[in-house]
Design a protein around this motif. Structure first.
Motif, mmCIF file in Angstrom:
data_model
loop_
_atom_site.group_PDB
_atom_site.id
_atom_site.type_symbol
_atom_site.label_atom_id
_atom_site.label_comp_id
_atom_site.label_asym_id
_atom_site.label_seq_id
_atom_site.Cartn_x
_atom_site.Cartn_y
_atom_site.Cartn_z
ATOM 1 N N LEU A 172 -15.793 4.546 -14.402
ATOM 2 C CA LEU A 172 -14.511 4.879 -15.016
ATOM 3 C C LEU A 172 -13.405 3.967 -14.489
ATOM 4 N N GLU A 173 -13.390 3.745 -13.180
ATOM 5 C CA GLU A 173 -12.405 2.822 -12.601
ATOM 6 C C GLU A 173 -12.570 1.422 -13.193
ATOM 7 N N LYS A 174 -13.800 0.953 -13.254
ATOM 8 C CA LYS A 174 -14.072 -0.389 -13.776
ATOM 9 C C LYS A 174 -13.642 -0.510 -15.231
ATOM 10 N N LEU A 228 -7.080 8.575 -19.615
ATOM 11 C CA LEU A 228 -7.745 9.553 -18.744
ATOM 12 C C LEU A 228 -8.117 10.815 -19.515
ATOM 13 N N GLU A 229 -7.209 11.290 -20.360
ATOM 14 C CA GLU A 229 -7.524 12.487 -21.135
ATOM 15 C C GLU A 229 -8.726 12.245 -22.045
ATOM 16 N N GLN A 230 -8.772 11.075 -22.665
ATOM 17 C CA GLN A 230 -9.903 10.748 -23.549
ATOM 18 C C GLN A 230 -11.201 10.617 -22.758
ATOM 19 N N GLU A 231 -11.169 9.891 -21.642
ATOM 20 C CA GLU A 231 -12.388 9.650 -20.871
ATOM 21 C C GLU A 231 -12.880 10.926 -20.182
ATOM 22 N N LEU A 232 -11.977 11.729 -19.659
ATOM 23 C CA LEU A 232 -12.393 12.957 -18.979
ATOM 24 C C LEU A 232 -12.978 13.960 -19.979
ATOM 25 N N PRO A 289 -13.416 22.508 -20.039
ATOM 26 C CA PRO A 289 -12.001 22.819 -19.780
ATOM 27 C C PRO A 289 -11.091 21.957 -20.629
ATOM 28 N N ASP A 290 -9.863 22.436 -20.842
ATOM 29 C CA ASP A 290 -8.857 21.641 -21.535
ATOM 30 C C ASP A 290 -8.383 20.544 -20.589
ATOM 31 N N ILE A 291 -8.445 19.317 -21.057
ATOM 32 C CA ILE A 291 -8.110 18.178 -20.209
ATOM 33 C C ILE A 291 -6.652 17.775 -20.433
ATOM 34 N N SER A 292 -5.891 17.673 -19.362
ATOM 35 C CA SER A 292 -4.533 17.146 -19.425
ATOM 36 C C SER A 292 -4.249 16.438 -18.113
ATOM 37 N N VAL A 293 -3.434 15.398 -18.187
ATOM 38 C CA VAL A 293 -3.101 14.588 -17.014
ATOM 39 C C VAL A 293 -1.601 14.678 -16.779
ATOM 40 N N GLY A 294 -1.228 14.968 -15.545
ATOM 41 C CA GLY A 294 0.182 15.109 -15.214
ATOM 42 C C GLY A 294 0.892 13.772 -15.115
ATOM 43 N N LYS A 295 2.122 13.800 -14.625
ATOM 44 C CA LYS A 295 2.946 12.596 -14.497
ATOM 45 C C LYS A 295 2.300 11.635 -13.511
ATOM 46 N N VAL A 296 2.289 10.354 -13.864
ATOM 47 C CA VAL A 296 1.615 9.354 -13.055
ATOM 48 C C VAL A 296 2.483 8.903 -11.885
ATOM 49 N N LYS A 334 -8.000 11.416 -8.346
ATOM 50 C CA LYS A 334 -7.265 12.682 -8.393
ATOM 51 C C LYS A 334 -7.701 13.536 -9.584
ATOM 52 N N ASN A 335 -7.852 12.903 -10.740
ATOM 53 C CA ASN A 335 -8.164 13.687 -11.926
ATOM 54 C C ASN A 335 -9.637 14.068 -12.007
ATOM 55 N N LEU A 336 -10.520 13.277 -11.413
ATOM 56 C CA LEU A 336 -11.909 13.728 -11.297
ATOM 57 C C LEU A 336 -12.000 14.929 -10.372
#
Length: 576
Positions: free
Chosen positions: A353-355, A387-391, A451-458, A493-495
């Motif tokens: 995912l990082e790559k 991140l939301e799409q990949e998670l 779960p519902d995936i959401s990413v907070g402020k970066v 963090k999100n993983l």
């Protein structure tokens, strides 16, 4: 069963419905709540029309090679080590393609040539990709329309999960083919598997694979040996078919296709009826055992009944210990859940995912115009969306892997329940001289939803305050490095957040499994306790009358032949 059909030794769909209705009435009337789950399985089977030909057996027995030969194309992976790890269904289709069934019923269409990446241990170790099953559609199988061939993972290998996958699928088999290599020709594990399959279908055959490794004399000798052992154990119901995929053995292949594929296909209606009747026979056998136990208890003085009931069911303390065992299994599984999910994500997704995100960042960054503030906002929007799409994709693709601790708890609770049932049967035999041959149906708990995936402020607020003062051309190289580092931190963090979300859902399902196992135990204990409580004279007559009805229904189901399908307009149209 109606009188005319009974005289003819036949059974119609109406008779089957009447038998199911009788079973439901007996279960309700005598509080046989322990049999509810089996009754539900029978009702579900009544609604199904597919005819499954399933191939099961030890690993390296030649199951996949056999099916590749039957379908005329090397679709299934083969090898000298355990290969198949996912149940694979092959059937006719107008187009050639494969369909992966993923978590929560989601599907993914892929080329047939790529299924090895999902069904083999090499491409999908321990089913880490969360594939529930694979469906392969081939135009070349037009001659087998109405048949679904099923390849199952090899059993008795070092991969215990493969054996569990095959056994858990086995109740769905309409025709079961047990693949047995000619060396050794038959083991106790093969016998146990045949016995297990016999609970669900009356049509079990043995395929003696790799017959080309023997001379004709040796092949006949092995065939006779296996046939004799099977007759000793099962009577004449298990047929033996030597087989080889090599040139020169076309006669063996033609015989199997003629007798075990085309024959059942021509009588698909009767085959489905036979499977349903076998399940009904198992249900009525269990109901008969319960009612005979209740009638036997009526012969005992009331003063002795409580003591004997305790002898069968055990003390309240022992039952409490059994329930505590379910709780301990659940606590252990729940305690292992976070570590298992976290380790899996780190091992299988974090680096990739990082790559992936860094590579995408390199492509996106040059297109972000404006000053540093604009670039910062663009990066934050982009990273959140990515991140939301990949998670979400990770949750969908690896659902079953995250549920590994749940599946382990289900298996352990199932085994514990069956062990209790076996002990109960032994005690009933010792106290009353009657066994309780009850078989626990699978514990099914609703799998956890993604779960519902959401990413907070970066970025924090301090960057926003000064961002408009920073000239972008002067710091672009530093910004690039900073953004790459931020990608790594946000992925981690999100993983971790995804791990927490899945942990909560899997833990809830684990405790629901323990609660369901406890409920099944309570139903079993309540059923036996109620039957041993004793009734008045009228109650004894009611038991005797119902027992006679159950025995009659069971005998008719065992002896009856399937009714031929109805013909419309005087002739039956063939399927294309």
């Amino acid at each position: 069963m109606t009188e005319s059909n009974a005289l003819q030794g036949r059974v119609s769909e109406g008779d089957e419905r009447a038998a199911v209705s009788l079973a439901a009435e007996i279960i309700e009337s005598f509080g046989l709540s322990d049999l509810h789950s089996l009754l539900q399985a029978i009702e579900a089977r009544q609604r199904q029309q597919d005819l499954n030909i399933a191939v099961l057996g030890r690993f390296k027995a030649g199951k996949s090679s056999f099916l590749n030969q039957i379908i005329g194309k090397p679709v299934l992976p083969v090898g000298v080590v355990p290969v198949t790890s996912v149940v694979t269904e092959i059937r006719y289709g107008r187009e050639e393609y494969a369909e992966l069934v993923l978590a929560e019923g989601k599907t993914l269409r892929i080329p047939v040539e790529e299924i090895g990446e999902y069904v083999s241990e090499a491409g999908n170790p321990r089913n880490a990709k969360g594939v529930e099953s694979v469906r392969v559609f081939l135009p070349s199988l037009a001659r087998f329309q109405g048949i679904r061939f099923v390849d199952t993972p090899g059993m008795e290998s070092v991969f215990a999960h493969n054996t569990e996958t095959s056994l858990s699928w086995s109740p769905n088999a309409d025709l079961a083919v047990v693949a047995v290599g000619v060396d050794p020709p038959l083991t106790q594990q093969d016998i146990s598997l045949i016995e297990h399959l016999g609970q669900y279908t009356p049509n079990v055959s043995v395929l003696l694979t790799k017959a080309d490794t023997l001379s004709e004399h040796e092949r006949h000798e092995v065939e006779e040996f296996v046939g004799a052992r099977l007759r000793e154990r099962f009577g004449a119901s298990i047929r033996v078919f030597p087989y080889s995929i090599r040139p020169g053995y076309e006669d063996l292949r033609q015989r199997f296709e003629r007798e075990q594929i085309r024959g059942p296909l021509a009588s698909a209606h009767e085959q489905r009826q036979g499977v349903l009747r076998r399940k009904l026979a198992t249900l009525f056998r269990s109901a008969r055992d319960y009612l005979e136990l209740a009638l036997k208890a009526e012969e005992i003085e009331a003063a002795q009944r409580d003591e004997l009931r305790a002898g069968v069911l055990g003390s309240p303390e022992s039952l409490a210990d059994q329930k505590l065992q379910f709780q301990l299994i659940a606590r252990h599984g729940a305690g292992q859940t976070r570590a298992a999910i976290e380790a899996y994500l780190q091992r299988n997704t974090q680096f990739m995912l990082e790559k992936t995100l860094k590579a995408r960042l390199e492509r996106e960054l040059p297109g972000w115009r404006g000053g540093f503030a604009d670039t910062l906002s663009a990066f934050e929007r982009w990273l959140r969306g990515e991140l939301e799409q990949e998670l979400s994709a990770i949750s969908a693709a690896h659902h079953l892997a995250f549920c590994g601790p749940l599946q382990d708890v289900e298996r352990r609770c199932q085994a514990s329940l069956q062990a209790f049932r076996d002990q109960l049967s032994e005690k009933a035999m010792r106290v009353f001289g009657l066994p309780l041959r009850t078989t626990e149906t699978e514990i099914e708990v609703q799998p956890p939803r993604s779960p519902d995936i959401s990413v907070g402020k970066v970025f924090d607020h301090s960057w926003e305050v000064v961002s408009f003062l920073v000239p972008m051309p002067l710091v672009r190289w530093a910004v690039n490095r900073r953004f790459r580092a931020r990608v790594e931190r946000e992925v981690y963090k999100n993983l971790s957040r995804l791990t927490t979300q899945w942990e909560e859902r899997v833990r809830d399902a684990i405790y629901a499994t323990a609660a369901e196992a406890t409920k099944r135990l309570d139903e079993l204990v309540l059923t036996v306790s109620h039957l041993l409580a004793g009734e008045d004279q009228q109650g004894r007559q009611r038991i005797s009358a119902c027992l006679a009805r159950v025995k009659e229904a069971a005998d008719q189901i065992e002896k009856a032949k399937p009714e031929a399908p109805r013909r419309h307009g005087g002739t039956e149209k063939s399927k294309n």
